[in-house]
Design an enzyme around this catalytic site. Structure first.
Site, PDB file in Angstrom:
ATOM      1  NE  ARG A 240      -4.190  -1.598   0.074  1.00  0.00           N
ATOM      2  CZ  ARG A 240      -4.254  -2.739  -0.583  1.00  0.00           C
ATOM      3  NH1 ARG A 240      -3.189  -3.156  -1.268  1.00  0.00           N
ATOM      4  NH2 ARG A 240      -5.353  -3.479  -0.559  1.00  0.00           N
ATOM      5  CD  GLU A 269      -3.323   3.314  -5.349  1.00  0.00           C
ATOM      6  OE1 GLU A 269      -4.386   2.639  -5.369  1.00  0.00           O
ATOM      7  OE2 GLU A 269      -2.220   2.817  -5.081  1.00  0.00           O
ATOM      8  CG  HIS A 288      -3.357  -0.685  -6.404  1.00  0.00           C
ATOM      9  ND1 HIS A 288      -3.717  -0.023  -5.274  1.00  0.00           N
ATOM     10  CD2 HIS A 288      -3.237  -2.003  -6.048  1.00  0.00           C
ATOM     11  CE1 HIS A 288      -3.807  -0.879  -4.255  1.00  0.00           C
ATOM     12  NE2 HIS A 288      -3.514  -2.088  -4.713  1.00  0.00           N
TER      13      HIS A 288
END
Length: 329
Positions: A240, A269, A288
């Protein structure tokens, strides 16, 4: 726990669910609702307030305490993945709602992305690709050969173990720290388990992050800890973004304190236009997608559907898949 006697309503906090999960839900005659493209926390809360939802399959949108409270019919939550930082687990626990995860379902996919980012950062592959496409024959001579270097793994679950096996085959030394693992020998032959983050960092020519985001790990890798890494080290993050102090990371990459980074996750994000990370040619960025291969998405969807159906039908999933097992008692 009481088995649901009516066809349940399952809310997926994403625009779609892979067929492996959807088909399970349809076979159980579930009504399936989706979050529209671009929907976020407010839209999740609105659906839960408006609909009689029995179960949520949670993707990346925030599932807040207010959203959970707004839905009196909600009985079970399953994360499509393993990171539950976007779910208010405490609020779910207060309601007696179990929160399940899908451990191992995307581990191979994330491990392969980790290795890809490590190679790309070490050999400046993205930069050379961009140079060549721009008409410049720029043959970088400063790539890092990984054999003989030490890989440090911060977190040693299923992803870290898969990465370790490949790194060992490359001729790397591998050390790891995970609070759940004792120092010394471990189940992956050749990996040395260490007793603390501070013991791990000075040994890590390449540091790869594999820890969940929680109060203990937020900004775990701050400026002081980045300074403990060997000068010229590489950082890979498929965990993360918030595990790293991003401002400190950018400073270290600009100064050369870190040679390069491969990042699949960022603190914000989607990454905002004009972000400082995007301007650095010693950073490889991916959006991601480490756990988003078709095979991984199918496995996560199938397990997430099985988690919610098991609870609703009176046959709960493996209790080790539940992050708040106290509600099962």
């Amino acid at each position: 726990m009481t088995a649901t006697t009516h066809p349940p309503t399952v809310f997926v906090t994403a625009p779609r669910l892979a067929p492996a999960g959807l088909q399970r839900l349809q076979a159980a005659h579930c009504r399936v609702l989706y979050l529209q493209d671009g929907g976020g926390e407010a839209e999740v809360a609105a659906v839960l307030a408006r609909e009689s939802v029995d179960a949520v399959i949670s993707r990346t949108a925030t599932l807040s305490a207010a959203a959970i409270a707004a839905c009196p019919t909600l009985k079970v939550i399953s994360k499509h993945g393993v990171g539950v930082s976007n779910i208010d687990v405490a609020a779910a626990s207060q309601r007696g709602i179990p929160v399940y995860v899908t451990p191992g379902a995307n581990a191979q996919s994330v491990a392969e992305m980790t290795l890809g980012l490590m190679f790309a950062a070490a050999r400046r592959i993205a930069w050379m690709d961009a140079e060549l496409r721009a008409g410049r024959w720029s043959r970088a001579q400063d790539g890092l050969e990984l054999s003989g270097r030490t890989l440090g793994l911060l977190g040693f679950g299923q992803v870290g173990q898969r990465v370790a096996r490949v790194a060992l085959a490359l001729g790397m030394q591998v050390v790891a720290f995970d609070p759940a693992c004792a120092p010394g020998p471990c189940t992956v032959a050749g990996v040395r388990m260490l007793g603390s983050v501070d013991e791990l960092l000075p040994l890590s020519d390449v540091l790869s992050l594999h820890v969940p985001l929680n109060a203990r790990t937020r900004h775990l890798l701050d400026a002081g800890r980045i300074a403990q890494l060997p000068r010229g080290a590489l950082l890979v993050n498929t965990a993360r973004g918030e595990v790293v102090d991003e401002a400190a990371l950018i400073d270290a990459l600009r100064s050369g304190r870190l040679a390069a980074a491969g990042l699949d996750t960022m603190a914000e994000e989607p990454l905002p236009a004009g972000h400082a990370l995007a301007a650095l040619d010693n950073v490889v960025l991916t959006p991601h997608v480490g756990g988003s291969t078709p095979a991984a998405l199918a496995a996560m969807a199938g397990m997430a559907a099985a988690n919610v159906l098991g609870w609703l039908q009176g046959s709960p999933a493996d209790p080790s898949h539940c992050v708040n097992p106290e509600v099962l008692r």
